[in-house]
Design an enzyme around this catalytic site. Sequence first.
Site, PDB file in Angstrom:
ATOM      1  N   LYS A  57      12.729  -5.981   8.184  1.00 55.02           N
ATOM      2  CA  LYS A  57      12.683  -5.608   6.770  1.00 55.02           C
ATOM      3  C   LYS A  57      14.115  -5.397   6.289  1.00 55.02           C
ATOM      4  CE  LYS A  57      10.446  -2.159   3.747  1.00 55.02           C
ATOM      5  NZ  LYS A  57       9.580  -0.967   3.736  1.00 55.02           N
ATOM      6  N   SER A  87       5.572  -1.341   0.707  1.00 50.94           N
ATOM      7  CA  SER A  87       6.761  -2.085   0.361  1.00 50.94           C
ATOM      8  C   SER A  87       7.163  -3.110   1.414  1.00 50.94           C
ATOM      9  CB  SER A  87       7.915  -1.123   0.120  1.00 50.94           C
ATOM     10  OG  SER A  87       8.262  -0.463   1.330  1.00 50.94           O
ATOM     11  N   SER A  97       3.972   2.171   3.632  1.00 47.80           N
ATOM     12  CA  SER A  97       4.559   0.837   3.512  1.00 47.80           C
ATOM     13  C   SER A  97       4.504  -0.049   4.751  1.00 47.80           C
ATOM     14  CB  SER A  97       6.006   0.942   3.054  1.00 47.80           C
ATOM     15  OG  SER A  97       6.035   1.156   1.677  1.00 47.80           O
TER      16      SER A  97
END
Length: 514
Positions: A79, A154, A178
Amino acid sequence: MEIYDLTAHELADLLQRGEMTSEEVTGAIFQRIHDVEPDIQAYVTITEEQAYEAARQVDGERRQGKDLPYLAGVPAGLKDVLCTRGIRTTCSSRMLEHFIPPYSATVVEKLAAAGAVFTGKLNMDEFAMGSSTENSAFFPTHNPWDLSRVPGGSSGGPAAAVAAGEAPYALGTDTGGSIRQPASLCGIVGLKPTYGLVSRYGMVAFASSLDQIGPMTKDVRDCALVLNLIAGYDPLDSTSAPGAGLGAVPDYTAFLTGEIRGLRIGVPREFFGDGLDSAVAEAVKASLGKLAGLGAVVDECSFPHAEYSVPCYYLIAPAEASSNLARYDGVHYGYRAVAENGGAYDLMEMYTNTRSQGFGAEVKRRIMLGTYALSSGYYDAYYLQALKLRTLIRDDFNRLFDQFDAIVSPTSPTPPFRLGEKSDDPLSMYLSDVYTIPVNLAGIPAISIPCGYTDGLPVGLQLMGPVFSEGTLLRIAHAFEQDTPYHQDRAPLKRGHAAVSPAGREGGDSHGRL
Ligand code: GLN
């Protein structure tokens, strides 16, 4: 199955047996990335050259007979909130669009030391604020099960990449859901570890008392293997725990016995009320039956303060974010607004223009909320009240864990929604994390695993446990997985119709990357 469909442990076995080289595996993953990335858009930055270099390095060491870590040579995605030395780390924000960190996050160092081959940096909601990845400043990511739908957020980039075969596994981060919510929406496994089990050094901070890094994988064994690599004390993170509770960090794969007879599982009735999609509820209830069939003792219970979790989180998380994001001032690093026509800004103009141009709407909303909640006169009425609620929520969990080994709920109240569907309604977006947020507030671990479908879209089951109970959660998740087919299914990359056409991507090459 294609190479890109395999789990990390299946790839590790191929490498171990000498049936493939890491370079070949890496090649297969990049071929897949090139094939599907125009549809999925999971990557902000692709690091193909560095990946081949790392793969060849591992292959060379293997040829020399060196004793390598089990996952050495297996590709992995990160990420874009995790700092990577020499490689752009954007947090999907204009503010950090050109930021090249001088150091790597501890988890990145640990995976690299274990021979991971990094494919690139994955898209996310800006500064990890969101539940759909539509808040990325660059472009939205698409759900591989239906391209017109969101992958969740997210960590939507990592979830979509793993589900689409663009990375065998990835690291995500979870402040309020997330990792778990996008895992659920993309039909993969996602684990949020106990607060302090995994070092947060080098993770761009959102809300420091809630943030955790964790694995996003195709199955539970991969999840245990990756957790083995990233867990453990780090002197560089002052909130890092000395071990895993009472002792050293265990080998999490040792918990994958398939045996869950006698384990007590609680089902809070508050997690099955208003707002829960009926098909999701059906799939979760059917899963409870399966757990009982495996010998677990499943009982209803109550989580009295459940309804306060979302309001409590939306005071605490923005309060911490408003403080953490104060560092983006145009001076230290990151974006700086410059006056047009060669003129000069005074200091205040430079600050305000930098922050108004560098941050997106959701980030600004959070900074304003947080600043308000912390301001003199409102602190007692909002922030302090939220802290008290946080204690009550933690107490609810503690009481339940006197009685149960784990608590079960849906991960997300709905299946993946359409791109654009909730963009104009922040409150309905916030409710996407109604079942995941209490876990962060209490600092406990939780895992989401695929448990069925509704209209061809994946549904996730969440298992929560007391601090440092990752082993038990993985044990239950694994037993469930062995009894169900979902972890073997792969996303079809089906085309659907978006609620509104996703906003055009600004800049970038033909793949939308910058
Ligand atoms: N969706 C939640 C939020 O927007 C959680 C985000 C996260 O876990 N990073 O704050």
